[in-house]
Design a protein around this motif. Structure first.
Motif, mmCIF file in Angstrom:
data_model
loop_
_atom_site.group_PDB
_atom_site.id
_atom_site.type_symbol
_atom_site.label_atom_id
_atom_site.label_comp_id
_atom_site.label_asym_id
_atom_site.label_seq_id
_atom_site.Cartn_x
_atom_site.Cartn_y
_atom_site.Cartn_z
ATOM 1 N N ARG A 165 38.716 -12.949 22.055
ATOM 2 C CA ARG A 165 39.070 -12.600 21.354
ATOM 3 C C ARG A 165 39.655 -10.642 21.459
ATOM 4 N NH1 ARG A 165 37.849 -13.801 16.168
ATOM 5 N NH2 ARG A 165 36.923 -15.286 16.712
ATOM 6 N N LEU A 193 42.644 -10.588 22.692
ATOM 7 C CA LEU A 193 43.996 -10.947 21.595
ATOM 8 C C LEU A 193 43.660 -8.988 20.628
ATOM 9 C CD1 LEU A 193 42.843 -14.387 20.741
ATOM 10 C CD2 LEU A 193 45.340 -13.298 21.860
ATOM 11 N N ALA A 215 43.781 -20.389 25.494
ATOM 12 C CA ALA A 215 42.205 -19.450 25.347
ATOM 13 C C ALA A 215 40.900 -19.022 26.325
ATOM 14 C CB ALA A 215 41.560 -20.071 23.792
ATOM 15 N N TRP A 243 45.393 -14.770 16.490
ATOM 16 C CA TRP A 243 46.460 -15.363 17.615
ATOM 17 C C TRP A 243 48.468 -15.018 16.765
ATOM 18 C CZ3 TRP A 243 45.091 -17.382 22.148
ATOM 19 C CH2 TRP A 243 44.340 -18.053 22.453
ATOM 20 N N SER A 284 51.248 -11.734 17.422
ATOM 21 C CA SER A 284 52.120 -12.744 17.614
ATOM 22 C C SER A 284 52.948 -12.094 16.196
ATOM 23 C CB SER A 284 52.512 -14.257 17.318
ATOM 24 O OG SER A 284 51.945 -14.531 16.220
ATOM 25 N N GLY A 297 47.540 -21.390 23.371
ATOM 26 C CA GLY A 297 47.755 -20.763 22.359
ATOM 27 C C GLY A 297 48.631 -19.421 23.071
ATOM 28 N N GLN A 329 48.994 -22.318 16.565
ATOM 29 C CA GLN A 329 50.010 -21.435 15.241
ATOM 30 C C GLN A 329 50.317 -21.100 13.897
ATOM 31 O OE1 GLN A 329 46.825 -19.119 14.515
ATOM 32 N NE2 GLN A 329 46.176 -20.758 16.449
ATOM 33 N N ASP A 388 54.399 -20.593 15.436
ATOM 34 C CA ASP A 388 54.404 -20.691 16.750
ATOM 35 C C ASP A 388 55.777 -22.480 16.713
ATOM 36 O OD1 ASP A 388 52.899 -18.929 17.926
ATOM 37 O OD2 ASP A 388 51.609 -20.299 18.534
#
Length: 204
Positions: free
Chosen positions: A26, A29, A60, A75, A79, A100, A131, A134
């Motif tokens: 986390r 990200l 992940a 996530w 993106s 992911g 997600q 995606d």
């Protein structure tokens, strides 16, 4: 765990957790999303996203995934930040891309990969949903049937097939990966941020 080279018009973001196949926490990200947004505010014209070692990212971190990271909104935040960046974004994939981690790469403008890279997104097997953005980005690149092969059929795609499908744009020797990415970014880096953004808006 994230290398950030924020020198003027070009920002290089490097996943630096090779001992764990660059699996994403986390914290990583959040740092990536925050940095991409900052690059946009500060007028960067290109972002290069790559990894350290022989794997771009295994997705992940397993411990954090079990604790809720697999379905966390961070996530999608990452993106979305990449997709919204007004300049050129290039994923220079130094190795396999899985799970992911594919989301941030699908959001990039250009994808380069080394010959040994493999691509898979085992959400069906693991019992998670991808997600939100995606699947549409994946289908826009390779078509809905092939997107379902990856997301529902668990297909593992090698670099040559990924290139033929349109999942990646060029296969590049490992030693030439960074040089090739920089060459593709050169014209954008030499332009004004407004010019780069205007051209990007013309391409659907």
């Amino acid at each position: 765990m994230i290398g950030i080279q924020d020198s003027g018009p070009l920002w290089v973001l490097t996943l630096r957790r090779p001992e764990k196949a660059n699996s994403l926490t986390r914290t990583m990200l959040e740092a990536l999303a925050r940095t991409v947004r900052r690059a946009s505010v500060e007028g960067a014209r290109a972002i290069l996203l790559t990894g350290e070692g022989k794997v771009f990212s295994a997705g992940a971190d397993l411990d954090e995934a079990r604790a809720g990271l697999a379905t966390a909104p961070v996530w999608e935040e990452l993106s979305s930040a990449i997709a919204a960046f007004p300049g050129l974004t290039i994923a220079a994939l130094n190795g396999t891309l899985a799970g992911g981690a594919m989301g941030m790469v699908l959001a990039c403008d250009i994808r380069l990969a080394v010959p040994t890279a493999k691509f898979f997104y085992p959400v069906m097997k693991l019992g998670f949903l991808p997600q939100p953005s995606d699947p549409a980005r994946l289908a826009a690149l390779i078509g809905p049937a092939r997107a379902k092969m990856i997301l529902m059929g668990g297909a593992k795609i090698e670099a040559e097939e990924a290139l033929a499908w349109g999942l990646i744009d060029r296969i590049v020797a490992t030693e030439a990966l960074t040089e090739t990415a920089l060459a593709l970014a050169a014209d954008t880096l030499a332009a004004s941020p407004a010019h780069a953004a205007a051209i990007k808006r013309l391409v659907p």
